[in-house]
Enzyme design. Sequence first.
Site, short mmCIF file in Angstrom:
data_model
loop_
_atom_site.label_atom_id
_atom_site.label_comp_id
_atom_site.label_asym_id
_atom_site.label_seq_id
_atom_site.Cartn_x
_atom_site.Cartn_y
_atom_site.Cartn_z
N TYR A 145 -8.02 -4.20 -2.21
CA TYR A 145 -6.72 -3.67 -2.58
C TYR A 145 -5.71 -4.80 -2.49
O TYR A 145 -5.69 -5.54 -1.50
CB TYR A 145 -6.33 -2.53 -1.63
CG TYR A 145 -4.97 -1.95 -1.90
CD1 TYR A 145 -4.76 -1.16 -3.04
CD2 TYR A 145 -3.91 -2.13 -1.02
CE1 TYR A 145 -3.52 -0.60 -3.29
CE2 TYR A 145 -2.67 -1.56 -1.26
CZ TYR A 145 -2.47 -0.80 -2.40
OH TYR A 145 -1.24 -0.24 -2.63
N ASP A 240 -5.83 -13.26 -0.80
CA ASP A 240 -4.88 -12.24 -0.38
C ASP A 240 -5.09 -11.97 1.10
O ASP A 240 -6.00 -11.27 1.50
CB ASP A 240 -5.06 -10.97 -1.21
CG ASP A 240 -4.09 -9.87 -0.79
OD1 ASP A 240 -3.34 -10.08 0.19
OD2 ASP A 240 -4.09 -8.82 -1.43
N LYS A 268 2.71 -8.03 5.93
CA LYS A 268 2.47 -7.33 7.19
C LYS A 268 2.94 -8.11 8.43
O LYS A 268 4.12 -8.09 8.72
CB LYS A 268 1.00 -6.89 7.24
CG LYS A 268 0.72 -5.92 6.08
CD LYS A 268 -0.58 -5.21 6.07
CE LYS A 268 -0.56 -4.13 4.98
NZ LYS A 268 -1.60 -4.17 3.99
C1 LIG Z 1 -1.29 -3.96 2.42
C2 LIG Z 1 -1.88 -4.89 1.47
C3 LIG Z 1 -1.25 -5.23 0.27
C4 LIG Z 1 0.01 -4.54 -0.22
O1 LIG Z 1 1.08 -4.76 0.59
P1 LIG Z 1 2.33 -3.74 0.51
O2 LIG Z 1 3.33 -4.35 1.43
O3 LIG Z 1 1.80 -2.42 0.95
O4 LIG Z 1 2.77 -3.72 -0.90
C5 LIG Z 1 -1.81 -6.21 -0.53
N1 LIG Z 1 -2.96 -6.81 -0.18
C6 LIG Z 1 -3.61 -6.49 0.96
C7 LIG Z 1 -4.86 -7.21 1.30
C8 LIG Z 1 -3.11 -5.52 1.80
O5 LIG Z 1 -3.79 -5.19 2.91
#
Ligand SMILES: *Cc1c(COP(=O)(O)O)cnc(C)c1O
Length: 434
Positions: A145, A240, A268
Amino acid sequence: MLNLTKSTRAFAEAQEYTPGGVNSPVRSFRSVGGVPPFIQNGKGSKIYDIDGNEYIDYVMSYGPLLMGHVPDCVAKAIKAAVDRGTSYGAPTVAEIELAKLICKLIKSVEMVRFVNSGTEATMSALRLARAYTKRESIVKFIGCYHGHHDSLLVKAGSGATTCGVPDSPGVPRGVAMNTITVPFNDETALEAVFAEKGKEIAAVIMEPTPGNMGLVLPHDGFLDFVRKITKKHGALLICDEVMSGFRGAQGGSQSLYNIDPDITCLGKVIGGGLPVAAYGGKREIMMMVSPAGPMYQAGTLSGNPLAMNAGIAALTYMIENDVCNKLTAVTAKLTAGLEKAAAEAGVPVQVHHLGSMFTVFFSDKPITDYESATQCNPEAFKIYFHSMLEKGIYLPPSQFETNFLSLAHSPEDIEKTLQAAAYSFKQVAKHLKK
Ligand SMILES: *Cc1c(COP(=O)(O)O)cnc(C)c1O
């Protein structure tokens, strides 16, 4: 039974005003059923709902709260920043300071641009990769994701998996067509895609240690293979690490597996609980970004001073107190205990952990990719989840999410969690016997 009278009322009212009553789908508890507790406040390892129930929290806002709820260092930094002003639309030195910290922590990053969410970070990283390579196709791994924008909402994990809509309506076919998906941990599939379309591929985007189909780990040599094949075909590698950055390890999961991506996405943890994300990488590539270069990207509240100061406080504390290594040790202890409790109850599980992240998969087979993750027993998870909640342990309400520890989790919290797990696995075992 938990008393959730007020939460039940709040949830009903929320559904009048917001689709599904929540602003992020997984919060609705839809995949496990029941009413989501509405949270009143949090402190340290605990959250408290509006009905007065107390929980030991393993969601930690889905990752950001590395030191737990409202650690003094972050609270102080935010309060001091508020008194100076909340937003200017003009540069502040806090932006330099947080950028420096990130460049120091993540070796492959030489320059960064701050945005407000992980979604924005990956969206911008893709645009940058396309601008830099002058190619249009993107490769992503099934079950990874990367946020909810069109290009990447194709075979995504997380909420998209939980709600059973991996391909959302509203994503234009023309956009999705440029996104090629392959199974994680599958060199052969990736090789075949590059053999056929190598000249069109701008980038491979990956979670190096995927956390959005539950925590799945790369097998030996897989990440290295991805790095080599992208380089060979002139495609960029985007790591990511929005989740794994400072959760997998202090240098990101890329440091654990020794890979050198072109672009890294973060989020995060870097905001200390406020909305901050970033994308960064090699100077030559980042110089394409406006206003230094022609690739346009902007944001009214990007680099917001409250958020920057929260991030600086959190990362500084993390470095000075060796938080990542400490949490890795606690997580290993907790997950060993969970494995033991499951075995004693006779419940087959696969427990994965990395840094301060872990997942309990209800399966007797190894979990290596999305396909194997989705074959876990959903009913077993539901029972486990609700039994833990009843015992005051708050877990992510989906098999396909990662659990997070924080520095605030005490040895007593861990002990209490293991006792609750022993009870909960026994409840699952009763169901399996039927
Ligand atoms: C949470 C997450 C996202 C998206 O971040 P948001 O702040 O929710 O838009 C993208 N990539 C990874 C790997 C994530 O865990």
